[in-house]
Design a protein around this motif. Structure first.
Motif, PDB file in Angstrom:
ATOM      1  N   THR A  47      -4.632  12.193   1.648  1.00  0.00           N
ATOM      2  CA  THR A  47      -3.743  11.378   2.473  1.00  0.00           C
ATOM      3  C   THR A  47      -3.657   9.951   1.948  1.00  0.00           C
ATOM      4  O   THR A  47      -2.567   9.353   1.888  1.00  0.00           O
ATOM      5  CB  THR A  47      -4.236  11.375   3.933  1.00  0.00           C
ATOM      6  OG1 THR A  47      -4.302  12.722   4.413  1.00  0.00           O
ATOM      7  CG2 THR A  47      -3.302  10.567   4.814  1.00  0.00           C
ATOM      8  N   VAL A  48      -4.811   9.405   1.549  1.00  0.00           N
ATOM      9  CA  VAL A  48      -4.804   8.054   0.990  1.00  0.00           C
ATOM     10  C   VAL A  48      -3.975   8.006  -0.285  1.00  0.00           C
ATOM     11  O   VAL A  48      -3.218   7.051  -0.532  1.00  0.00           O
ATOM     12  CB  VAL A  48      -6.250   7.596   0.706  1.00  0.00           C
ATOM     13  CG1 VAL A  48      -6.258   6.290  -0.085  1.00  0.00           C
ATOM     14  CG2 VAL A  48      -7.024   7.421   2.002  1.00  0.00           C
ATOM     15  N   LEU A  49      -4.057   9.032  -1.090  1.00  0.00           N
ATOM     16  CA  LEU A  49      -3.325   9.058  -2.350  1.00  0.00           C
ATOM     17  C   LEU A  49      -1.818   9.096  -2.119  1.00  0.00           C
ATOM     18  O   LEU A  49      -1.043   8.564  -2.923  1.00  0.00           O
ATOM     19  CB  LEU A  49      -3.770  10.259  -3.183  1.00  0.00           C
ATOM     20  CG  LEU A  49      -3.474  10.202  -4.681  1.00  0.00           C
ATOM     21  CD1 LEU A  49      -4.098   8.972  -5.307  1.00  0.00           C
ATOM     22  CD2 LEU A  49      -3.955  11.455  -5.376  1.00  0.00           C
ATOM     23  N   LYS A  50      -1.387   9.713  -1.036  1.00  0.00           N
ATOM     24  CA  LYS A  50       0.041   9.714  -0.726  1.00  0.00           C
ATOM     25  C   LYS A  50       0.503   8.341  -0.239  1.00  0.00           C
ATOM     26  O   LYS A  50       1.657   7.956  -0.446  1.00  0.00           O
ATOM     27  CB  LYS A  50       0.344  10.776   0.334  1.00  0.00           C
ATOM     28  CG  LYS A  50       0.187  12.205  -0.183  1.00  0.00           C
ATOM     29  CD  LYS A  50       0.526  13.223   0.897  1.00  0.00           C
ATOM     30  CE  LYS A  50       0.391  14.648   0.377  1.00  0.00           C
ATOM     31  NZ  LYS A  50       0.712  15.659   1.424  1.00  0.00           N
ATOM     32  N   ILE A  51      -0.395   7.617   0.410  1.00  0.00           N
ATOM     33  CA  ILE A  51      -0.051   6.280   0.880  1.00  0.00           C
ATOM     34  C   ILE A  51      -0.080   5.277  -0.263  1.00  0.00           C
ATOM     35  O   ILE A  51       0.826   4.454  -0.425  1.00  0.00           O
ATOM     36  CB  ILE A  51      -1.007   5.846   2.009  1.00  0.00           C
ATOM     37  CG1 ILE A  51      -0.895   6.799   3.204  1.00  0.00           C
ATOM     38  CG2 ILE A  51      -0.720   4.411   2.457  1.00  0.00           C
ATOM     39  CD1 ILE A  51      -1.940   6.558   4.269  1.00  0.00           C
ATOM     40  N   GLN A 107      -2.288   3.349   9.193  1.00  0.00           N
ATOM     41  CA  GLN A 107      -1.975   4.776   9.069  1.00  0.00           C
ATOM     42  C   GLN A 107      -3.019   5.652   9.768  1.00  0.00           C
ATOM     43  O   GLN A 107      -3.119   6.841   9.491  1.00  0.00           O
ATOM     44  CB  GLN A 107      -1.891   5.152   7.585  1.00  0.00           C
ATOM     45  CG  GLN A 107      -0.826   4.382   6.818  1.00  0.00           C
ATOM     46  CD  GLN A 107       0.567   4.661   7.333  1.00  0.00           C
ATOM     47  OE1 GLN A 107       0.872   5.787   7.742  1.00  0.00           O
ATOM     48  NE2 GLN A 107       1.435   3.648   7.313  1.00  0.00           N
ATOM     49  N   ARG A 108      -3.815   5.024  10.648  1.00  0.00           N
ATOM     50  CA  ARG A 108      -4.813   5.714  11.475  1.00  0.00           C
ATOM     51  C   ARG A 108      -5.914   6.362  10.636  1.00  0.00           C
ATOM     52  O   ARG A 108      -6.440   7.429  10.982  1.00  0.00           O
ATOM     53  CB  ARG A 108      -4.150   6.773  12.374  1.00  0.00           C
ATOM     54  CG  ARG A 108      -3.111   6.185  13.316  1.00  0.00           C
ATOM     55  CD  ARG A 108      -2.533   7.233  14.247  1.00  0.00           C
ATOM     56  NE  ARG A 108      -1.557   6.664  15.144  1.00  0.00           N
ATOM     57  CZ  ARG A 108      -1.845   6.031  16.286  1.00  0.00           C
ATOM     58  NH1 ARG A 108      -3.101   5.887  16.649  1.00  0.00           N
ATOM     59  NH2 ARG A 108      -0.885   5.537  17.049  1.00  0.00           N
ATOM     60  N   THR A 156      -6.353  -3.018   5.876  1.00  0.00           N
ATOM     61  CA  THR A 156      -5.356  -3.137   6.948  1.00  0.00           C
ATOM     62  C   THR A 156      -4.288  -2.063   6.832  1.00  0.00           C
ATOM     63  O   THR A 156      -3.890  -1.453   7.834  1.00  0.00           O
ATOM     64  CB  THR A 156      -4.705  -4.528   6.880  1.00  0.00           C
ATOM     65  OG1 THR A 156      -5.718  -5.530   7.038  1.00  0.00           O
ATOM     66  CG2 THR A 156      -3.674  -4.698   7.975  1.00  0.00           C
ATOM     67  N   GLN A 157      -3.813  -1.801   5.621  1.00  0.00           N
ATOM     68  CA  GLN A 157      -2.768  -0.792   5.425  1.00  0.00           C
ATOM     69  C   GLN A 157      -3.248   0.599   5.829  1.00  0.00           C
ATOM     70  O   GLN A 157      -2.513   1.356   6.483  1.00  0.00           O
ATOM     71  CB  GLN A 157      -2.321  -0.791   3.965  1.00  0.00           C
ATOM     72  CG  GLN A 157      -1.186   0.188   3.673  1.00  0.00           C
ATOM     73  CD  GLN A 157      -0.777   0.171   2.225  1.00  0.00           C
ATOM     74  OE1 GLN A 157      -1.469  -0.403   1.364  1.00  0.00           O
ATOM     75  NE2 GLN A 157       0.341   0.804   1.910  1.00  0.00           N
TER      76      GLN A 157
END
Length: 290
Positions: free
Chosen positions: A183-187, A147-148, A142-143
């Motif tokens: 990008t996932v790692l930044k989130i 974040q698209r 979901t998270q």
């Protein structure tokens, strides 16, 4: 007693000061009663509320045959001996309905297994791990979707128990998958990802990966104890760095390495290394990422 004084003023009266002589007459003292004597109580008369022996009696009136009195205004009989109707019975209040039982909360459902989008025909994806806790897997999917990012879950069995594997993709080019992994790692810096091939091919060896698609990171430590690695990671995060821990297997056992980043440009990674030296007092190394 002799009192001297001025001459008497004309027109004044002289008062004698001498004590008069005792009267020779005889006097008699008497006590006189001023209140009149009480009159004697009259003898009781029989038939006047008192019987002959002196006890009280009450008058009796015979009302048998007396005409009924009628109110001149309302026309109703006054003093009627008719029985007064009993008041209507008040029904007891109905008991309050019992509250409906609260339905038990339904157990959290695992993330829906979502296949990769049909429009995307890529063969690369970012694998974010397999989770025995289905709630954690659903929350991660979901998270990332918020974040698209095209995140989805896949059902599998892990140690004989149901689990969920979370992935992002697919992507036609491996470079696109690597960009999504960064990008996932930044989130979620606590979720290390790995690029996988969906058609079953092994991922390309590290030396063959293009540097522009990988990015860079600063490694600031490697520990045999996970608790020591987490402590350094938390210290770096408190200092304002984006830090994460990776688990690797070596010939001598498992190591937990702590890194900062990642960054796409090497010059930014070099600056990150200098900042770590100044703010953490740790000499790091610029390494390819992943």
């Amino acid at each position: 007693m002799l009192i001297g004084g001025p001459e008497p003023v004309p027109g004044t009266t002289t008062v004698p000061l001498g004590v008069p002589e005792r009267d020779s007459r005889s006097f008699e003292t008497r006590d006189l009663t001023l209140a009149p004597p009480a009159a004697p109580a009259p003898a009781p008369v029989p038939g006047d509320g008192v019987v002959a022996d002196g006890s009280e009696s009450y008058p009796m009136v015979d009302t048998t045959g007396a005409p009924a009195r009628v109110d001149a205004v309302s026309g109703e009989t006054v003093g009627s001996t008719a029985a007064t109707p009993a008041p209507a019975a008040i029904p007891a209040p109905a008991p309050a309905p019992a509250p409906a039982p609260t339905p038990a909360a339904a157990p959290p459902s695992p993330p829906v297994q979502t296949p990769p989008p049909a429009a995307a025909t890529g063969r690369w994806a970012v694998n974010l791990g397999s989770y025995a806790n289905l709630e954690n897997a659903a929350a991660l999917v979901t998270q990332l979707r918020q974040q698209r990012l095209p995140a989805y879950g896949e059902s599998l069995t892990l140690d004989g128990k149901p689990a969920q594997r979370v992935r992002v993709g697919p992507y036609a080019q491996r470079s696109e998958a690597e960009s999504a992994r960064l990008t996932v790692l930044k989130i979620r810096s606590d979720v290390p990802g790995a690029i996988v091939s969906l058609d079953g091919e092994a991922d390309a060896p590290r030396a063959a990966r293009p540097a522009v698609a990988e990015g860079f990171a600063v490694q600031i430590g490697a520990f045999r104890a996970e608790a020591d690695a987490n402590a350094l990671r938390d210290r770096a995060r408190a200092a304002g760095f984006s830090s994460y821990v990776e688990r690797i297997g070596t010939a001598s056992g498992t190591l937990w390495r702590v890194r900062l980043g990642p960054e796409l440009q090497r010059d930014r990674t070099e600056k990150l290394k200098s900042d770590a030296k100044a703010r953490l007092g740790v000499d790091g190394n610029v390494v390819p990422h992943p």
